[in-house]
Write a protein that holds these residues in place. Structure first.
Motif, short mmCIF file in Angstrom:
data_model
loop_
_atom_site.label_atom_id
_atom_site.label_comp_id
_atom_site.label_asym_id
_atom_site.label_seq_id
_atom_site.Cartn_x
_atom_site.Cartn_y
_atom_site.Cartn_z
N GLY A 37 0.80 -1.21 0.00
CA GLY A 37 0.00 0.00 0.00
C GLY A 37 0.83 1.26 0.00
N LYS A 38 1.98 1.24 0.70
CA LYS A 38 2.84 2.43 0.75
C LYS A 38 3.35 2.79 -0.63
CE LYS A 38 5.46 0.58 3.94
NZ LYS A 38 6.55 0.36 4.92
N PHE A 39 3.76 1.79 -1.40
CA PHE A 39 4.25 2.04 -2.75
C PHE A 39 3.14 2.55 -3.66
CE2 PHE A 39 4.94 0.44 -7.09
CZ PHE A 39 6.14 1.06 -7.39
N LEU A 40 1.97 1.93 -3.57
CA LEU A 40 0.85 2.32 -4.42
C LEU A 40 0.34 3.72 -4.06
CD1 LEU A 40 -1.07 -1.07 -4.50
CD2 LEU A 40 0.27 -0.06 -6.34
N ARG A 41 0.31 4.05 -2.78
CA ARG A 41 -0.12 5.39 -2.40
C ARG A 41 0.88 6.43 -2.89
NH1 ARG A 41 -0.39 7.74 3.71
NH2 ARG A 41 1.86 7.55 3.41
N GLN A 42 2.16 6.10 -2.79
CA GLN A 42 3.19 7.04 -3.27
C GLN A 42 3.01 7.33 -4.76
OE1 GLN A 42 7.16 5.46 -3.13
NE2 GLN A 42 8.13 7.45 -3.39
N TRP A 43 2.79 6.28 -5.55
CA TRP A 43 2.64 6.49 -6.98
C TRP A 43 1.30 7.13 -7.33
CZ3 TRP A 43 5.38 7.11 -11.11
CH2 TRP A 43 6.67 6.63 -11.15
N SER A 44 0.28 6.88 -6.56
CA SER A 44 -1.00 7.56 -6.81
C SER A 44 -0.85 9.06 -6.57
CB SER A 44 -2.09 6.97 -5.92
OG SER A 44 -1.84 7.22 -4.55
N ARG A 45 -0.08 9.44 -5.56
CA ARG A 45 0.16 10.87 -5.32
C ARG A 45 1.01 11.49 -6.41
NH1 ARG A 45 1.23 11.42 1.25
NH2 ARG A 45 -0.93 11.00 1.89
N ILE A 46 2.01 10.75 -6.88
CA ILE A 46 2.82 11.23 -7.99
C ILE A 46 1.96 11.43 -9.22
CG2 ILE A 46 4.71 10.65 -9.56
CD1 ILE A 46 6.06 9.19 -7.25
N THR A 47 1.02 10.51 -9.44
CA THR A 47 0.11 10.62 -10.58
C THR A 47 -0.74 11.88 -10.48
OG1 THR A 47 0.01 8.20 -10.73
CG2 THR A 47 -1.71 9.45 -11.87
N ILE A 48 -1.28 12.14 -9.29
CA ILE A 48 -2.10 13.34 -9.08
C ILE A 48 -1.29 14.60 -9.32
CG2 ILE A 48 -3.31 14.68 -7.31
CD1 ILE A 48 -4.14 11.99 -6.05
N ALA A 49 -0.08 14.66 -8.73
CA ALA A 49 0.76 15.85 -8.88
C ALA A 49 1.18 16.06 -10.32
CB ALA A 49 1.98 15.73 -7.97
N ALA A 50 1.57 14.98 -11.02
CA ALA A 50 2.00 15.09 -12.41
C ALA A 50 0.86 15.55 -13.31
CB ALA A 50 2.56 13.75 -12.89
N PHE A 51 -0.34 15.04 -13.08
CA PHE A 51 -1.49 15.42 -13.89
C PHE A 51 -1.83 16.89 -13.69
CE2 PHE A 51 -6.11 16.10 -14.03
CZ PHE A 51 -6.34 15.83 -15.37
N LEU A 52 -1.90 17.34 -12.44
CA LEU A 52 -2.22 18.75 -12.17
C LEU A 52 -1.14 19.68 -12.70
CD1 LEU A 52 -3.68 18.53 -8.54
CD2 LEU A 52 -4.93 18.88 -10.67
N LEU A 53 0.12 19.28 -12.56
CA LEU A 53 1.21 20.10 -13.10
C LEU A 53 1.11 20.21 -14.61
CD1 LEU A 53 3.85 21.64 -12.60
CD2 LEU A 53 5.07 19.46 -12.78
N SER A 54 0.79 19.11 -15.27
CA SER A 54 0.63 19.14 -16.73
C SER A 54 -0.51 20.05 -17.14
CB SER A 54 0.39 17.72 -17.26
OG SER A 54 1.47 16.87 -16.96
N MET A 55 -1.65 19.96 -16.43
CA MET A 55 -2.79 20.78 -16.78
C MET A 55 -2.51 22.26 -16.57
SD MET A 55 -4.76 18.70 -18.09
CE MET A 55 -5.86 20.05 -18.48
N VAL A 56 -1.84 22.60 -15.47
CA VAL A 56 -1.50 24.00 -15.22
C VAL A 56 -0.54 24.51 -16.30
CG1 VAL A 56 -0.31 25.57 -13.64
CG2 VAL A 56 -1.92 23.88 -12.74
N SER A 57 0.43 23.68 -16.68
CA SER A 57 1.39 24.08 -17.70
C SER A 57 0.71 24.32 -19.04
CB SER A 57 2.47 23.00 -17.86
OG SER A 57 3.14 22.77 -16.64
N PHE A 58 -0.17 23.41 -19.45
CA PHE A 58 -0.87 23.58 -20.72
C PHE A 58 -1.82 24.78 -20.68
CE2 PHE A 58 0.07 18.96 -21.44
CZ PHE A 58 0.85 19.16 -22.56
N ALA A 59 -2.44 25.03 -19.52
CA ALA A 59 -3.32 26.19 -19.41
C ALA A 59 -2.53 27.49 -19.55
CB ALA A 59 -4.05 26.16 -18.07
N VAL A 60 -1.34 27.54 -18.95
CA VAL A 60 -0.49 28.73 -19.07
C VAL A 60 -0.06 28.94 -20.51
CG1 VAL A 60 1.74 29.71 -18.41
CG2 VAL A 60 0.30 28.65 -16.68
N ILE A 61 0.29 27.84 -21.18
CA ILE A 61 0.68 27.93 -22.60
C ILE A 61 -0.46 28.49 -23.44
CG2 ILE A 61 1.29 26.58 -24.63
CD1 ILE A 61 2.83 24.70 -22.78
#
Length: 330
Positions: A37-61
């Motif tokens: 569970g620790k590994f899966l939670r870590q990667w789920s959080r990375i997924t959330i952060a990467a997705f939001l970062l991508s969306m903010v970046s594309f919105a700024v562009i």
């Protein structure tokens, strides 16, 4: 570019990104079973952060377009639809859906805080004692708090396990991550893969909390699991919000109990590497496809077009072995 055109382009990017980000995580965790569970939670959080970062970046562009930049074929397609074509309607529906869903979440969270204030019986410093209408839970985005009902506090053994679980939620800043995950859920309210990710995220967060609580507070896994089963039988009521509480769903509880029974075992490292590599590869593909969907291109200057025409003529003359002096176009 109008606001509705901006929403539509952002919707296209968001659709592609959510499929690759959340779809790769959901399918990957199903394919590579037996991970902690620790590994899966870590990667789920990375997924959330990467997705939001991508969306903010594309919105700024999209918002930083120069007046001289256009959206290529998309711009011509929008103009051919008139003032309120299908793309602008879809962009409006997506924006309205996000506003309604997320506004509803904020309203329910406000209701939860109001009910919680009425149910508080005593502040014991480390935690808040509430009536039996509330389930054991932790809440708060920055400064986490723990709430425990009377029936749990009356049993020292159960209280020890519940406090260990809820304080682990607080230490992991799960309230903050629950908020970010809710934002992703509402942004992708139309995507069924996001619904799958949402349920997985809830389960993996609880699994990781169980593992860390047993490890940090040196609890007996069997006694901890028995405490979870007792809590399932107790009737309790809690309003949903950005909170972390005991999961009462049978399938999720079954998965948690099975995970607690396997806390000693260590899954092969190659599963972790395989899941991580496959997700990163699909994420890069998703970002590339999302960038391509923007269709950003700069319109050619007339002088540049003339230069290109001359270059093309020189190439043709060379192939046909025609002297420039005898070319009437010159």
């Amino acid at each position: 570019m109008s606001t509705l055109d901006f929403l539509w382009k952002l919707l296209v990017v968001l659709s592609l990104s959510s499929i690759f980000f959340f779809g790769s995580f959901s399918l990957g965790t199903i394919a590579f079973k037996g991970l902690r569970g620790k590994f899966l939670r870590q990667w789920s959080r990375i997924t959330i952060a990467a997705f939001l970062l991508s969306m903010v970046s594309f919105a700024v562009i999209l918002m930083s377009f120069d007046q001289g930049l256009e959206l290529g074929c998309f711009s011509q397609f929008v103009k051919s639809q008139g003032s309120m074509g299908v793309t602008r309607i879809l962009g409006l529906l997506w924006g309205a859906g996000f506003g309604v869903w997320f506004g509803h979440d904020l309203y329910r969270h406000r209701q939860f805080i109001s009910v919680l204030k009425n149910e508080i019986l005593e502040d014991r410093g480390g935690f808040i004692l509430t009536s039996n209408q509330m389930a054991p839970l932790s809440y708060g985005l920055t400064r986490g708090r723990v709430s425990v009902p009377v029936y749990v506090a009356q049993n020292p053994e159960h209280l020890k396990h519940v406090l260990a679980h809820e304080f682990t939620h607080v230490q992991g800043r799960d309230g903050f991550w629950n908020l970010l995950e809710t934002i992703c859920l509402r942004l992708c309210w139309f995507n069924p893969l996001m619904q799958v990710f949402h349920r997985q995220y809830q389960l993996y967060t609880e699994m990781a909390t169980d593992e860390l609580a047993i490890e940090r507070y040196q609890l007996n896994p069997k006694a901890y699991a028995e405490c979870l089963l007792v809590l399932m039988r107790e009737p309790s009521f809690v309003l949903p919000g950005f909170v972390s509480g005991a999961s009462a769903e049978f399938l999720q509880m079954q998965a948690r109990l099975k995970n607690i029974g396997e806390t000693v075992s260590v899954p092969p490292a190659k599963r972790k590497w395989a899941l991580s590599f496959s997700m990163l590869l699909l994420w890069l593909l998703g970002v590339n496809q999302s960038w391509a969907s923007l269709q950003i291109q700069k319109p050619l200057d007339p002088s540049e077009m003339v230069c290109m025409q001359i270059q093309h003529e020189l190439v043709i003359e060379k192939l046909l072995q025609v002297q420039p002096e005898s070319n009437k176009c010159e």
